[in-house]
Each structure stands twice: as C-alpha cells, then as structure tokens.
Design a protein around this motif. Structure first.
Motif, PDB file in Angstrom:
ATOM      1  N   THR A 183      26.349  12.431  17.077  1.00  0.00           N
ATOM      2  CA  THR A 183      27.895  12.400  17.390  1.00  0.00           C
ATOM      3  C   THR A 183      27.936  11.125  17.037  1.00  0.00           C
ATOM      4  O   THR A 183      28.604   9.705  17.602  1.00  0.00           O
TER       5      THR A 183
ATOM      6  N   LYS B 192      24.855  16.143   9.037  1.00  0.00           N
ATOM      7  CA  LYS B 192      25.361  16.607   9.411  1.00  0.00           C
ATOM      8  C   LYS B 192      25.859  16.243  10.665  1.00  0.00           C
ATOM      9  O   LYS B 192      25.150  15.600  11.391  1.00  0.00           O
TER      10      LYS B 192
ATOM     11  N   THR C 145      29.071  15.203  13.804  1.00  0.00           N
ATOM     12  CA  THR C 145      30.484  16.004  14.488  1.00  0.00           C
ATOM     13  C   THR C 145      31.024  14.196  15.217  1.00  0.00           C
ATOM     14  O   THR C 145      30.745  13.688  16.171  1.00  0.00           O
TER      15      THR C 145
ATOM     16  N   GLU D 257      34.041  12.661  17.431  1.00  0.00           N
ATOM     17  CA  GLU D 257      34.804  13.782  18.688  1.00  0.00           C
ATOM     18  C   GLU D 257      35.494  12.390  18.556  1.00  0.00           C
ATOM     19  O   GLU D 257      35.539  10.874  18.461  1.00  0.00           O
TER      20      GLU D 257
ATOM     21  N   LYS E 120      37.429  14.997   6.601  1.00  0.00           N
ATOM     22  CA  LYS E 120      36.929  16.470   7.048  1.00  0.00           C
ATOM     23  C   LYS E 120      36.445  17.765   6.172  1.00  0.00           C
ATOM     24  O   LYS E 120      35.694  18.187   6.434  1.00  0.00           O
TER      25      LYS E 120
ATOM     26  N   GLU F 116      32.233  18.473   6.898  1.00  0.00           N
ATOM     27  CA  GLU F 116      32.351  20.154   7.206  1.00  0.00           C
ATOM     28  C   GLU F 116      31.479  20.692   5.764  1.00  0.00           C
ATOM     29  O   GLU F 116      30.492  21.159   6.226  1.00  0.00           O
TER      30      GLU F 116
ATOM     31  N   GLY G  25      28.813  19.532   9.797  1.00  0.00           N
ATOM     32  CA  GLY G  25      29.241  18.540  10.172  1.00  0.00           C
ATOM     33  C   GLY G  25      30.378  19.710  11.218  1.00  0.00           C
ATOM     34  O   GLY G  25      30.820  20.363  10.172  1.00  0.00           O
ATOM     35  N   SER G  26      30.829  18.967  11.945  1.00  0.00           N
ATOM     36  CA  SER G  26      32.434  19.035  13.019  1.00  0.00           C
ATOM     37  C   SER G  26      32.521  18.225  13.008  1.00  0.00           C
ATOM     38  O   SER G  26      32.533  17.326  13.612  1.00  0.00           O
TER      39      SER G  26
ATOM     40  N   VAL H  80      36.546  17.190  15.803  1.00  0.00           N
ATOM     41  CA  VAL H  80      37.202  17.330  17.120  1.00  0.00           C
ATOM     42  C   VAL H  80      37.679  16.539  17.512  1.00  0.00           C
ATOM     43  O   VAL H  80      37.486  14.974  17.601  1.00  0.00           O
TER      44      VAL H  80
END
Length: 149
Positions: free
Chosen positions: A92, A122, A124, A126, A135, A139, A143-144, A146
């Motif tokens: 993260t 991968k 995340t 935040e 982005k 993705e 990954g993502s 926030v």
C-alpha cells in the motif's frame, strides 16, 4: 601531435597581476586601489543594488500583479516507474510509505503520482493525487487507486 606538445594559442595566457610587490612593479604601495576611501579598505565596497543612499531602482518602480508562489500548496511528484523499484508486490502506497522509501524528502501538503515509467507490481495507492495515465497503469497492473478527498 601529442599531449606533451600541446600549448595554448599565442596571447591566450596572461601573467597574474601580483599586487603590492614593490613600487617599481607599478602595483605596489596602494595596489591599484587609490588613496583612502571605502573601496580602498579590505572588505570595503557597497552591496549590489546600492545607489549611494538614493532610493534604489527596485524600490522606485511600482509593484504590480499577483504571484502565487507564496500561497500555492507544495506538491511532491513521484513517477509510477519509481514505485515499481521501491515497493513490493501488493504493498500500500501512502504519503508516509513514500517518505520511508525516500521517494519524498521534505515537507509537502500532498503527493501526486505521475505516469512516467512502467509498473509491473500490484499496488494500492491511498491518499495521493494520481494523474489519469498513472491511474490507468496502476489498474492495468492489477492495483487500485483510492484518491484523497
């Protein structure tokens, strides 16, 4: 032609003026500084922009316009490629983790992740601003993002 044969062009080199080496040298006694006065003393002279007590030019001219540098938020910039080098798969990424990874040094309001480089892990992300290309790459790697509100 060899290195030991190289010489500067004629007239390119001048002897160094050696000040204060006897009157017959032409630069003895006062060493070309004249007699007395502020500029003859060691450390003497005036600061740049000083006009002898006259109101200096930078104070005579009107100040106009607006400059945002005093008020703008300081935003650190980190590229996606450098995230790939410093973070493990599944990690993260936050402002604190970026500081620990030494990608962000100093005090900043927030961090913006930009899309330069490739990402194979991968992650995340935040609490950071993220560009659209970054982005997309995060993705695409699974990954993502926030984003900070």
């Amino acid at each position: 032609m060899n290195l030991h044969n190289l010489k500067p062009r004629p007239g390119a080199k001048h002897r160094v003026k050696r000040l204060g080496c006897g009157e017959s040298s032409g630069l003895g006694k006062t060493s070309g500084r004249g007699h007395k006065g502020q500029k003859s003393r060691s450390g003497g002279g005036v600061r740049p922009g000083f006009e002898g007590g006259q109101m200096p030019l930078h104070r005579r001219l009107p100040k106009r316009g607006f400059n945002n540098t005093r008020f703008q938020d300081k935003i650190a910039v980190v590229n996606v490629g450098s995230l790939d080098d410093r973070f493990e798969d599944g990690a993260t990424v936050t402002m604190e983790s970026l500081k620990e990874a030494r990608l962000v040094k100093g005090t900043y309001v927030t961090v913006k992740v930009l899309g330069e480089g490739d990402l194979s892990k991968k992650l995340t992300v935040e609490g950071c601003k993220v560009s659209s290309s970054a982005k997309e790459k995060i993705e695409k790697a699974g990954g993502s993002v926030v984003e900070a509100s």
